[in-house]
Design an enzyme around this catalytic site. Structure first.
Site, short mmCIF file in Angstrom:
data_model
loop_
_atom_site.label_atom_id
_atom_site.label_comp_id
_atom_site.label_asym_id
_atom_site.label_seq_id
_atom_site.Cartn_x
_atom_site.Cartn_y
_atom_site.Cartn_z
N LYS A 179 58.06 -59.68 -25.53
CA LYS A 179 57.53 -59.58 -24.17
C LYS A 179 57.55 -58.16 -23.63
O LYS A 179 56.68 -57.75 -22.89
CB LYS A 179 58.27 -60.53 -23.23
CG LYS A 179 57.97 -61.98 -23.56
CD LYS A 179 58.14 -62.92 -22.39
CE LYS A 179 57.57 -64.28 -22.78
NZ LYS A 179 57.70 -65.29 -21.78
N LYS A 191 51.86 -67.97 -31.50
CA LYS A 191 52.22 -69.17 -30.73
C LYS A 191 51.22 -69.45 -29.62
O LYS A 191 50.76 -68.52 -28.96
CB LYS A 191 53.61 -68.90 -30.12
CG LYS A 191 54.28 -70.10 -29.51
CD LYS A 191 55.62 -69.70 -28.89
CE LYS A 191 55.45 -69.15 -27.49
NZ LYS A 191 56.43 -69.59 -26.51
N LYS A 217 51.15 -69.58 -22.54
CA LYS A 217 50.48 -69.50 -21.23
C LYS A 217 49.94 -68.11 -20.99
O LYS A 217 48.98 -67.92 -20.27
CB LYS A 217 51.46 -69.81 -20.11
CG LYS A 217 52.08 -71.16 -20.13
CD LYS A 217 52.81 -71.39 -18.80
CE LYS A 217 53.97 -72.35 -18.96
NZ LYS A 217 55.22 -71.67 -19.34
#
Ligand code: AQP
Length: 338
Positions: free
Chosen positions: A120, A203, A206
């Site tokens: 991230k 993956k 969202k």
């Protein structure tokens, strides 16, 4: 009164989803579908982890909206609010309190191993927030506050759960008492890691900028058909679980999870089929399960007062448990109570 939550002796699950945008098929198959099955055998606490959500910048109105949508999604998927505790994390102040206490004895070396932070934060690690870095400590606090015995999560959260176990073990040794229950991960089902429809090696998420990469629980039927029809596949013949065919294997696992069969059974079922036929079958199966959920979610969202009442009741029940744990932890750490 939430009937089923009675004592710390019974097996208990805790899990949560961030109210950041739309729930997708990965969240549903990896987490929520499993919760629905588990609620009958475990005391169940399901959190909407809004404090985790603000580890990246959120629009306040969008966060409020997504929190109620998440509550509606849990219930529409089959979580029974009469049996289970459903609540937003920020309504129970003990989450942040315990996170601080756990953070004070969590070595940086443990946090530096967390792959989610590396993914991230990307190349701009210095710009990433302390909150994003400390995310796994807050997650440990979430779980340990409730003495959860089991934590149903997707494969991506396995590392964070191992850290939770390490933190709990270290604290128990530090205070020389069984202060925390050491939780077990429950990684269940055929789709523990649902991959993007555009790239079978990353993956479903969202935050993927491409909406075509995921099936959202709010997608209408035609959008679901279109997304599966356009899902990336390769030119090889056959629909298989072979490791070198990640897109084919991903679609088979999604099918198997929705159909409640094994991936091997799904592979056998579509042996010799064309992708075009398989994708149509997959889309129709998905619609048959998601459409009623989507419609129920819309119905629930019409009565926001009722949803808020459920969250308030859940917050009160969660606070009762959390307050007892924090009292024990404060005593063990040496805080004076006056
Ligand atoms: N692709 C997935 N396959 C299986 N399970 C998944 N989960 C998430 N993605 C998949 C599981 O869903 C639960 C809640 O996840 P979350 O929303 O709290 O956080 P996340 O894992 O960070 O979800 P996203 O979609 O990937 O969000 P962004 O894009 O914001 O990072 C967890 O149990 C998780 O395992």
């Amino acid at each position: 009164m939430i009937d089923a939550i009675t004592s710390t002796a019974a097996p208990r699950i805790f899990s949560g989803v961030q109210p950041t945008g739309n729930l997708h098929l990965g969240n549903y198959l990896g987490a929520i579908k499993q919760w629905v099955a588990l609620q009958h055998d475990y005391e169940s606490i399901f959190c909407i982890v809004d404090l985790h959500a603000i580890t990246v910048l959120q629009n306040p109105d969008a966060l409020r909206k997504a929190t109620l949508e998440m509550a509606a999604a849990y219930i529409a998927a089959g979580i029974d609010p009469e049996k289970c505790i459903i609540f937003p994390q920020s309504m129970v102040k003990e989450h942040t309190e315990l996170a601080w206490m756990l953070g004070c004895s969590t070595p940086l070396g443990w946090l530096n191993r967390m792959t989610q932070f590396k993914d991230k934060a990307g190349k701009h690690k210095d710009q990433a927030s302390l909150g994003l870095y400390g995310y796994p400590v807050l997650m440990a606090a979430d779980i340990l506050l409730y003495h959860a015995t089991h934590v149903p999560v997707g494969e991506d959260q396995k590392q964070h759960l191992e850290l939770t176990r390490d933190i709990a073990g270290a604290m128990n040794r530090q205070v020389n008492a069984e202060l925390f229950t050491i939780p077990e991960p429950l990684i269940m089902g055929e789709a523990t890691r649902v991959m993007s429809l555009r790239d079978g090696t990353s993956k479903m998420s969202k935050s993927d900028p491409s909406d075509m990469s995921r099936i959202n629980l709010s997608d209408d039927d035609d959008t679901i058909r279109r997304k599966f029809q356009k899902a990336k596949t390769d030119m090889e013949p056959g629909i298989t679980l072979a490791e070198n065919r990640p897109e084919s294997a991903n679609l088979l696992r999604i099918y198997a999870s929705l159909a409640d069969i094994s991936s091997k059974q799904a592979e056998a079922q579509f042996e010799g089929s064309e992708f075009s036929h398989f994708k149509k079958e997959l889309a129709e199966l998905t619609i048959s399960q998601l459409a009623p959920m989507r419609d129920e979610m819309q119905r629930l969202l019409k009565d926001k007062a009722q949803l808020k009442a459920i969250l308030k009741r859940g917050s009160e029940a969660a606070s009762d448990i959390a307050a007892t744990t924090i009292k024990d932890v404060k005593h063990a750490l040496g805080f004076v109570r006056v």
